[in-house]
Motif scaffolding. Structure first.
Motif, PDB file in Angstrom:
ATOM      1  N   LEU A  90       0.826  -1.208   0.000  1.00 52.06           N
ATOM      2  CA  LEU A  90       0.000   0.000   0.000  1.00 52.06           C
ATOM      3  C   LEU A  90       0.859   1.257   0.000  1.00 52.06           C
ATOM      4  O   LEU A  90       0.567   2.235  -0.700  1.00 52.06           O
ATOM      5  N   VAL A  91       1.913   1.234   0.811  1.00 53.15           N
ATOM      6  CA  VAL A  91       2.801   2.389   0.919  1.00 53.15           C
ATOM      7  C   VAL A  91       3.441   2.704  -0.425  1.00 53.15           C
ATOM      8  O   VAL A  91       3.501   3.866  -0.850  1.00 53.15           O
ATOM      9  N   LEU A  92       3.918   1.684  -1.128  1.00 52.75           N
ATOM     10  CA  LEU A  92       4.552   1.897  -2.435  1.00 52.75           C
ATOM     11  C   LEU A  92       3.549   2.456  -3.447  1.00 52.75           C
ATOM     12  O   LEU A  92       3.862   3.393  -4.195  1.00 52.75           O
ATOM     13  N   LEU A  93       2.347   1.909  -3.459  1.00 50.52           N
ATOM     14  CA  LEU A  93       1.336   2.377  -4.412  1.00 50.52           C
ATOM     15  C   LEU A  93       0.908   3.802  -4.096  1.00 50.52           C
ATOM     16  O   LEU A  93       0.733   4.636  -4.998  1.00 50.52           O
ATOM     17  N   GLY A 145     -12.336  -2.050  -7.759  1.00 52.42           N
ATOM     18  CA  GLY A 145     -13.122  -1.231  -8.668  1.00 52.42           C
ATOM     19  C   GLY A 145     -12.887   0.249  -8.462  1.00 52.42           C
ATOM     20  O   GLY A 145     -12.822   1.022  -9.429  1.00 52.42           O
ATOM     21  N   ILE A 146     -12.735   0.653  -7.204  1.00 51.16           N
ATOM     22  CA  ILE A 146     -12.537   2.085  -6.949  1.00 51.16           C
ATOM     23  C   ILE A 146     -11.163   2.531  -7.435  1.00 51.16           C
ATOM     24  O   ILE A 146     -10.983   3.641  -7.923  1.00 51.16           O
ATOM     25  N   ALA A 195      -2.936   4.532 -17.175  1.00 55.73           N
ATOM     26  CA  ALA A 195      -3.736   3.545 -17.897  1.00 55.73           C
ATOM     27  C   ALA A 195      -3.301   2.132 -17.525  1.00 55.73           C
ATOM     28  O   ALA A 195      -4.142   1.234 -17.355  1.00 55.73           O
ATOM     29  N   VAL A 196      -1.993   1.913 -17.389  1.00 54.35           N
ATOM     30  CA  VAL A 196      -1.491   0.602 -16.957  1.00 54.35           C
ATOM     31  C   VAL A 196      -1.993   0.270 -15.550  1.00 54.35           C
ATOM     32  O   VAL A 196      -2.403  -0.870 -15.266  1.00 54.35           O
ATOM     33  N   MET A 197      -1.975   1.258 -14.652  1.00 58.15           N
ATOM     34  CA  MET A 197      -2.461   1.047 -13.282  1.00 58.15           C
ATOM     35  C   MET A 197      -3.956   0.730 -13.282  1.00 58.15           C
ATOM     36  O   MET A 197      -4.438  -0.075 -12.477  1.00 58.15           O
ATOM     37  N   THR A 198      -4.700   1.360 -14.183  1.00 61.11           N
ATOM     38  CA  THR A 198      -6.135   1.080 -14.308  1.00 61.11           C
ATOM     39  C   THR A 198      -6.373  -0.362 -14.721  1.00 61.11           C
ATOM     40  O   THR A 198      -7.207  -1.068 -14.137  1.00 61.11           O
ATOM     41  N   ILE A 199      -5.634  -0.818 -15.711  1.00 57.55           N
ATOM     42  CA  ILE A 199      -5.789  -2.198 -16.186  1.00 57.55           C
ATOM     43  C   ILE A 199      -5.413  -3.187 -15.095  1.00 57.55           C
ATOM     44  O   ILE A 199      -6.087  -4.212 -14.894  1.00 57.55           O
ATOM     45  N   ALA A 200      -4.336  -2.888 -14.354  1.00 55.97           N
ATOM     46  CA  ALA A 200      -3.919  -3.779 -13.276  1.00 55.97           C
ATOM     47  C   ALA A 200      -5.002  -3.895 -12.212  1.00 55.97           C
ATOM     48  O   ALA A 200      -5.274  -4.985 -11.682  1.00 55.97           O
ATOM     49  N   ALA A 201      -5.660  -2.773 -11.873  1.00 51.33           N
ATOM     50  CA  ALA A 201      -6.736  -2.809 -10.885  1.00 51.33           C
ATOM     51  C   ALA A 201      -7.925  -3.613 -11.398  1.00 51.33           C
ATOM     52  O   ALA A 201      -8.551  -4.373 -10.644  1.00 51.33           O
ATOM     53  N   LEU A 239      -7.801  -6.100 -13.536  1.00 46.68           N
ATOM     54  CA  LEU A 239      -7.417  -7.515 -13.503  1.00 46.68           C
ATOM     55  C   LEU A 239      -7.470  -8.057 -12.081  1.00 46.68           C
ATOM     56  O   LEU A 239      -7.907  -9.195 -11.850  1.00 46.68           O
ATOM     57  N   ALA A 240      -7.025  -7.256 -11.124  1.00 43.68           N
ATOM     58  CA  ALA A 240      -7.082  -7.689  -9.729  1.00 43.68           C
ATOM     59  C   ALA A 240      -8.523  -7.894  -9.283  1.00 43.68           C
ATOM     60  O   ALA A 240      -8.841  -8.865  -8.574  1.00 43.68           O
ATOM     61  N   GLY A 241      -9.399  -6.988  -9.682  1.00 40.91           N
ATOM     62  CA  GLY A 241     -10.800  -7.145  -9.336  1.00 40.91           C
ATOM     63  C   GLY A 241     -11.405  -8.385  -9.963  1.00 40.91           C
ATOM     64  O   GLY A 241     -12.176  -9.110  -9.326  1.00 40.91           O
ATOM     65  N   GLY A 242     -11.055  -8.666 -11.230  1.00 38.57           N
ATOM     66  CA  GLY A 242     -11.549  -9.869 -11.879  1.00 38.57           C
ATOM     67  C   GLY A 242     -11.043 -11.133 -11.209  1.00 38.57           C
ATOM     68  O   GLY A 242     -11.789 -12.105 -11.040  1.00 38.57           O
ATOM     69  N   ALA A 243      -9.775 -11.126 -10.785  1.00 37.49           N
ATOM     70  CA  ALA A 243      -9.218 -12.289 -10.097  1.00 37.49           C
ATOM     71  C   ALA A 243      -9.922 -12.527  -8.769  1.00 37.49           C
ATOM     72  O   ALA A 243     -10.206 -13.675  -8.389  1.00 37.49           O
ATOM     73  N   ASN A 244     -10.238 -11.472  -8.049  1.00 38.59           N
ATOM     74  CA  ASN A 244     -10.950 -11.603  -6.778  1.00 38.59           C
ATOM     75  C   ASN A 244     -12.332 -12.188  -6.976  1.00 38.59           C
ATOM     76  O   ASN A 244     -12.784 -13.031  -6.199  1.00 38.59           O
ATOM     77  N   ARG A 245     -13.018 -11.781  -8.028  1.00 39.98           N
ATOM     78  CA  ARG A 245     -14.355 -12.316  -8.289  1.00 39.98           C
ATOM     79  C   ARG A 245     -14.304 -13.799  -8.629  1.00 39.98           C
ATOM     80  O   ARG A 245     -15.169 -14.589  -8.227  1.00 39.98           O
ATOM     81  N   LEU A 246     -13.262 -14.207  -9.371  1.00 42.75           N
ATOM     82  CA  LEU A 246     -13.117 -15.613  -9.720  1.00 42.75           C
ATOM     83  C   LEU A 246     -12.863 -16.473  -8.479  1.00 42.75           C
ATOM     84  O   LEU A 246     -13.367 -17.589  -8.359  1.00 42.75           O
ATOM     85  N   ARG A 247     -12.064 -15.964  -7.548  1.00 46.41           N
ATOM     86  CA  ARG A 247     -11.756 -16.717  -6.331  1.00 46.41           C
ATOM     87  C   ARG A 247     -13.000 -16.908  -5.457  1.00 46.41           C
ATOM     88  O   ARG A 247     -13.110 -17.882  -4.716  1.00 46.41           O
ATOM     89  N   ARG A 248     -13.922 -15.948  -5.531  1.00 48.30           N
ATOM     90  CA  ARG A 248     -15.122 -16.042  -4.702  1.00 48.30           C
ATOM     91  C   ARG A 248     -16.137 -17.054  -5.244  1.00 48.30           C
ATOM     92  O   ARG A 248     -17.055 -17.451  -4.530  1.00 48.30           O
ATOM     93  N   ARG A 249     -15.989 -17.417  -6.500  1.00 47.81           N
ATOM     94  CA  ARG A 249     -16.973 -18.344  -7.116  1.00 47.81           C
ATOM     95  C   ARG A 249     -16.671 -19.792  -6.726  1.00 47.81           C
ATOM     96  O   ARG A 249     -15.563 -20.146  -6.435  1.00 47.81           O
TER      97      ARG A 249
END
Length: 401
Positions: free
Chosen positions: A222-225, A284-285, A383-389, A391-401
């Motif tokens: 978090l600190v680095l980001l 998402g945020i 834009a790269v940071m947006t895409i990374a976020a 992808l992270a959100g999509g990965a979290n949704r997959l883990r919850r299924r």
């Protein structure tokens, strides 16, 4: 067990402690950006100084250097001697060092006063962040983190607009605005108290995040980001006035107005933070916030009119206001109560390390390649940071299924 939590029936914004902490939060923007509209005139005022060009640009982020060095130490002190003392002493030091530029004779001594101002900011922000964690929890804490960003932006709107106008009278007058912080002291003195310290045995009962493993690694990420985010965002107060000056605008008034739009946009979107975060989650945020910032820098790259510039800075302010509360909320959720001061200090340091590094990186880039390279490269990184976020959100949704 958490003590002194806000009763559920009382909206957080009605709690006097929350109001006092929001006042403290508003000083963050005042600390750095208030003198931004006066920078070109300050450079001309001290034109005899061979280092005037660099020193005037460093006046805005100079407090960041002190904060970056001292905030972790302030965090340790907050955990050991209490938050109240640090907050009150920090505000007093803020008033004295911030307004010193009214009378100091040259740029080096003004720069030194800005470093002292950073000491004050380190004390204020570290104590304030820890107190948010001490006093509030759950939805109240998330709501207050959004309100903090709103207070910073709306407070910044007032301070920067005022600075833009008084800078037309004298480049020294914006320093007087720091004296307004003295009006916050009475309420802080009355309502800010320290929680009882936890005993070693009681520390184990402080809350679930005391038992959470790996919180230090997550906090470090978090600190680095957050440091990178603030380095990008701080292009606005450090370089916008010079960009507008190069475009032929009256830089003092135009910069004050543009930064006012930035703060107004950020303040408005920060009020919506809790609602948006509930709907889209943290990933998402981050995606929405970084996407808005990327769009803003892209528009600024292409901007040829005043409305386009205002649109660009509004998008940047909105995006930054959406991502910033998440850093505080996530850090306070991660850190044990007995370590909240340290976590707040490290988090504060990351903000100001990013701010201090911003002109050191952006100024040579502008000198070598122009503003187009700066704005275009920044938009691409976001834009790269947006895409990374996303992808992270999509990965979290997959883990919850």
């Amino acid at each position: 067990m958490e003590a002194l939590l806000v009763p559920k029936q009382i909206p957080v914004w009605q709690d006097r402690r929350a109001i006092a902490l929001l006042m403290a939060a508003s000083l963050t923007t005042m600390a750095n950006a208030t003198i931004a509209p006066a920078l070109p005139e300050l450079e001309r005022l001290f034109a005899d100084d061979p280092n005037a060009a660099l020193l005037t640009r460093l006046l805005v982020p100079a407090p960041s250097l002190s904060v970056a060095i001292l905030a972790p130490l302030a965090g340790i002190a907050a955990d050991r001697i209490g938050r109240r003392r640090l907050l009150l002493f920090g505000v007093i030091l803020f008033v004295l060092s911030g307004s010193a530029g009214l009378v100091l004779p040259d740029l080096p001594t003004i720069f030194a006063s800005r470093l002292v101002l950073g000491v004050a900011v380190a004390l204020i922000m570290t104590a304030q962040t820890a107190l948010v964690g001490d006093y509030f929890s759950g939805d109240d804490r998330n709501a207050l983190t959004g309100l903090q960003i709103s207070a910073r932006n709306l407070g910044g709107l007032v301070f920067i607009l005022a600075a833009g106008w008084v800078a037309t009278l004298s480049p020294r007058l914006p320093f007087a605005i720091y004296g307004l912080a003295a009006a916050f002291l009475p309420l802080m003195w009355l309502v800010i108290v320290d929680l009882p310290r936890l005993s070693p045995a009681g520390a184990n009962l402080a809350g679930p995040n005391d038992e959470q493993r790996g919180w230090r690694l997550l906090l470090a990420l978090l600190v680095l980001l957050q440091g990178a985010t603030n380095m990008i965002f701080f292009v606005m107060p450090t370089q916008l006035s010079f960009f507008l000056d190069a475009q032929g605008y009256d830089s003092a008034i135009m910069t004050g107005s543009a930064l006012g739009v930035l703060m107004l946009s950020g303040g408005g979107f920060a009020l919506l933070y809790q609602r948006i975060q509930r709907a889209v989650g943290y990933a998402g945020i981050f995606a929405l916030g970084y996407g808005a910032m990327a769009l803003g820098f892209l528009v600024l790259l292409l901007a040829a009119t005043t409305p386009a510039i205002f649109t660009a800075v509004a998008a940047i302010g909105a995006g930054y206001a959406l991502v910033s509360p998440s850093f505080v909320a996530l850090a306070l959720n991660l850190a044990p109560r007995r370590k909240r001061g340290l976590a707040g200090g490290i988090l504060t340091a990351s903000i100001f390390i990013g701010q201090f590094c911003s002109p050191l990186i952006s100024t040579p880039l502008i000198a070598g390649h122009g503003y187009a390279s700066l704005f275009g490269g920044t938009a691409m990184a976001l834009a790269v940071m947006t895409i990374a976020a996303m992808l992270a959100g999509g990965a979290n949704r997959l883990r919850r299924r």
